[in-house]
Motif scaffolding. Structure first.
Motif, PDB file in Angstrom:
ATOM      1  N   TRP A  25       0.820  -1.215   0.000  1.00 33.35           N
ATOM      2  CA  TRP A  25       0.000   0.000   0.000  1.00 33.35           C
ATOM      3  C   TRP A  25       0.850   1.259   0.000  1.00 33.35           C
ATOM      4  N   GLU A  26       2.074   1.189   0.552  1.00 33.27           N
ATOM      5  CA  GLU A  26       2.925   2.371   0.629  1.00 33.27           C
ATOM      6  C   GLU A  26       3.376   2.782  -0.767  1.00 33.27           C
ATOM      7  N   ASP A  27       3.227   4.051  -1.079  1.00 28.33           N
ATOM      8  CA  ASP A  27       3.568   4.538  -2.416  1.00 28.33           C
ATOM      9  C   ASP A  27       5.051   4.427  -2.729  1.00 28.33           C
ATOM     10  N   ARG A  28       5.888   4.682  -1.756  1.00 27.86           N
ATOM     11  CA  ARG A  28       7.324   4.742  -2.026  1.00 27.86           C
ATOM     12  C   ARG A  28       8.063   3.438  -1.781  1.00 27.86           C
ATOM     13  N   THR A  29       7.370   2.407  -1.383  1.00 28.59           N
ATOM     14  CA  THR A  29       8.022   1.120  -1.172  1.00 28.59           C
ATOM     15  C   THR A  29       7.932   0.312  -2.459  1.00 28.59           C
ATOM     16  N   PRO A  30       9.063   0.076  -3.112  1.00 28.77           N
ATOM     17  CA  PRO A  30       9.018  -0.667  -4.383  1.00 28.77           C
ATOM     18  C   PRO A  30       8.772  -2.160  -4.157  1.00 28.77           C
ATOM     19  N   PHE A  31       8.274  -2.808  -5.197  1.00 24.87           N
ATOM     20  CA  PHE A  31       8.057  -4.248  -5.128  1.00 24.87           C
ATOM     21  C   PHE A  31       9.384  -4.970  -4.882  1.00 24.87           C
ATOM     22  N   ASP A  32      10.491  -4.387  -5.333  1.00 21.18           N
ATOM     23  CA  ASP A  32      11.808  -4.992  -5.116  1.00 21.18           C
ATOM     24  C   ASP A  32      12.114  -5.132  -3.625  1.00 21.18           C
ATOM     25  N   PHE A  58      -9.145  -4.428  -3.234  1.00 19.79           N
ATOM     26  CA  PHE A  58      -8.139  -4.877  -4.190  1.00 19.79           C
ATOM     27  C   PHE A  58      -8.197  -4.046  -5.465  1.00 19.79           C
ATOM     28  N   ARG A  59      -9.400  -3.781  -5.966  1.00 24.26           N
ATOM     29  CA  ARG A  59      -9.540  -2.966  -7.189  1.00 24.26           C
ATOM     30  C   ARG A  59      -8.983  -1.560  -6.979  1.00 24.26           C
ATOM     31  N   LEU A  60      -9.256  -0.959  -5.822  1.00 20.43           N
ATOM     32  CA  LEU A  60      -8.702   0.366  -5.514  1.00 20.43           C
ATOM     33  C   LEU A  60      -7.178   0.336  -5.495  1.00 20.43           C
ATOM     34  N   TRP A  61      -6.628  -0.701  -4.863  1.00 17.84           N
ATOM     35  CA  TRP A  61      -5.169  -0.815  -4.777  1.00 17.84           C
ATOM     36  C   TRP A  61      -4.561  -1.000  -6.166  1.00 17.84           C
ATOM     37  N   ARG A  62      -5.143  -1.869  -6.987  1.00 19.70           N
ATOM     38  CA  ARG A  62      -4.606  -2.114  -8.333  1.00 19.70           C
ATOM     39  C   ARG A  62      -4.639  -0.851  -9.174  1.00 19.70           C
ATOM     40  N   ALA A  63      -5.734  -0.110  -9.090  1.00 16.27           N
ATOM     41  CA  ALA A  63      -5.832   1.140  -9.854  1.00 16.27           C
ATOM     42  C   ALA A  63      -4.773   2.128  -9.380  1.00 16.27           C
ATOM     43  N   ARG A  64      -4.485   2.104  -8.106  1.00 18.61           N
ATOM     44  CA  ARG A  64      -3.509   3.020  -7.519  1.00 18.61           C
ATOM     45  C   ARG A  64      -2.079   2.659  -7.915  1.00 18.61           C
ATOM     46  N   VAL A  65      -1.761   1.363  -7.988  1.00 17.50           N
ATOM     47  CA  VAL A  65      -0.378   0.946  -8.230  1.00 17.50           C
ATOM     48  C   VAL A  65      -0.014   0.852  -9.705  1.00 17.50           C
ATOM     49  N   GLN A  66      -0.977   0.589 -10.543  1.00 19.49           N
ATOM     50  CA  GLN A  66      -0.650   0.423 -11.963  1.00 19.49           C
ATOM     51  C   GLN A  66      -0.054   1.698 -12.525  1.00 19.49           C
ATOM     52  N   GLY A  67       1.109   1.562 -13.113  1.00 18.12           N
ATOM     53  CA  GLY A  67       1.777   2.691 -13.729  1.00 18.12           C
ATOM     54  C   GLY A  67       2.489   3.619 -12.760  1.00 18.12           C
ATOM     55  N   ARG A  68       2.482   3.304 -11.478  1.00 21.05           N
ATOM     56  CA  ARG A  68       3.132   4.162 -10.487  1.00 21.05           C
ATOM     57  C   ARG A  68       4.634   3.898 -10.516  1.00 21.05           C
ATOM     58  N   LYS A  69       5.389   4.931 -10.840  1.00 21.47           N
ATOM     59  CA  LYS A  69       6.841   4.775 -10.977  1.00 21.47           C
ATOM     60  C   LYS A  69       7.514   4.398  -9.670  1.00 21.47           C
ATOM     61  N   LYS A  74      13.650   0.517 -10.397  1.00 24.48           N
ATOM     62  CA  LYS A  74      14.410   0.980 -11.555  1.00 24.48           C
ATOM     63  C   LYS A  74      13.829   2.265 -12.147  1.00 24.48           C
ATOM     64  N   ASN A  75      12.579   2.567 -11.870  1.00 20.45           N
ATOM     65  CA  ASN A  75      11.943   3.783 -12.379  1.00 20.45           C
ATOM     66  C   ASN A  75      11.975   4.943 -11.398  1.00 20.45           C
ATOM     67  N   ARG A  76      12.452   4.710 -10.186  1.00 20.55           N
ATOM     68  CA  ARG A  76      12.468   5.776  -9.180  1.00 20.55           C
ATOM     69  C   ARG A  76      13.510   6.814  -9.557  1.00 20.55           C
ATOM     70  N   ASN A  77      13.157   8.071  -9.400  1.00 20.56           N
ATOM     71  CA  ASN A  77      14.094   9.126  -9.749  1.00 20.56           C
ATOM     72  C   ASN A  77      14.673   9.820  -8.513  1.00 20.56           C
ATOM     73  N   PHE A  78      14.423   9.282  -7.314  1.00 21.64           N
ATOM     74  CA  PHE A  78      14.987   9.870  -6.110  1.00 21.64           C
ATOM     75  C   PHE A  78      15.831   8.816  -5.413  1.00 21.64           C
ATOM     76  N   GLN A  79      16.897   9.268  -4.772  1.00 16.32           N
ATOM     77  CA  GLN A  79      17.840   8.352  -4.141  1.00 16.32           C
ATOM     78  C   GLN A  79      17.703   8.312  -2.625  1.00 16.32           C
ATOM     79  N   GLU A  80      16.971   9.262  -2.037  1.00 18.69           N
ATOM     80  CA  GLU A  80      16.837   9.295  -0.584  1.00 18.69           C
ATOM     81  C   GLU A  80      16.087   8.066  -0.107  1.00 18.69           C
ATOM     82  N   GLY A  81      16.169   7.840   1.181  1.00 19.08           N
ATOM     83  CA  GLY A  81      15.473   6.705   1.778  1.00 19.08           C
ATOM     84  C   GLY A  81      13.975   6.936   1.840  1.00 19.08           C
ATOM     85  N   ARG A  82      13.326   6.102   2.567  1.00 18.79           N
ATOM     86  CA  ARG A  82      11.875   6.136   2.678  1.00 18.79           C
ATOM     87  C   ARG A  82      11.433   7.352   3.471  1.00 18.79           C
TER      88      ARG A  82
END
Length: 99
Positions: A25-32, A58-69, A74-82
């Motif tokens: 659910w956390e926006d900045r936590t990558p699947f990696d 689940f539908r709300l979460w999927r809509a939220r995560v799809q396409g979220r960099k 590998k798509n994150r453009n910031f190097q700082e921590g969480r």
């Protein structure tokens, strides 16, 4: 036991499942990060979320995560921590607890 989910390589307790859901659910936590900590891939996280959440959530979460960099390291453009806001509520047992 009904509170343990087994995979061929891993066994998850209720606390593990709660933490995976929280991280997903956390926006900045990558699947990696979930893969690193729990050894499951993005598709397995999606399957776990589908199984453990209500269909509407689940539908709300999927809509939220799809396409979220930010969900893909590998798509994150910031190097700082969480980042965590001081007013952010904790999530425990799939429910948001009061402060």
């Amino acid at each position: 036991m009904n509170n343990i989910i087994s995979k061929p390589n891993a066994v998850f307790t209720i606390e593990d499942i709660d933490r995976i859901i929280e991280m997903a659910w956390e926006d900045r936590t990558p699947f990696d990060a979930i893969t690193f900590q729990f050894g499951i891939k993005e598709q397995e996280v999606i399957e776990l979320m589908r199984r453990e959440m209500k269909p509407s959530s689940f539908r709300l979460w999927r809509a939220r995560v799809q396409g979220r960099k930010t969900k893909h390291a590998k798509n994150r453009n910031f190097q700082e921590g969480r980042f965590k806001c001081s007013r952010q509520k904790q999530i425990t047992h799939n429910k948001i607890s009061k402060r």
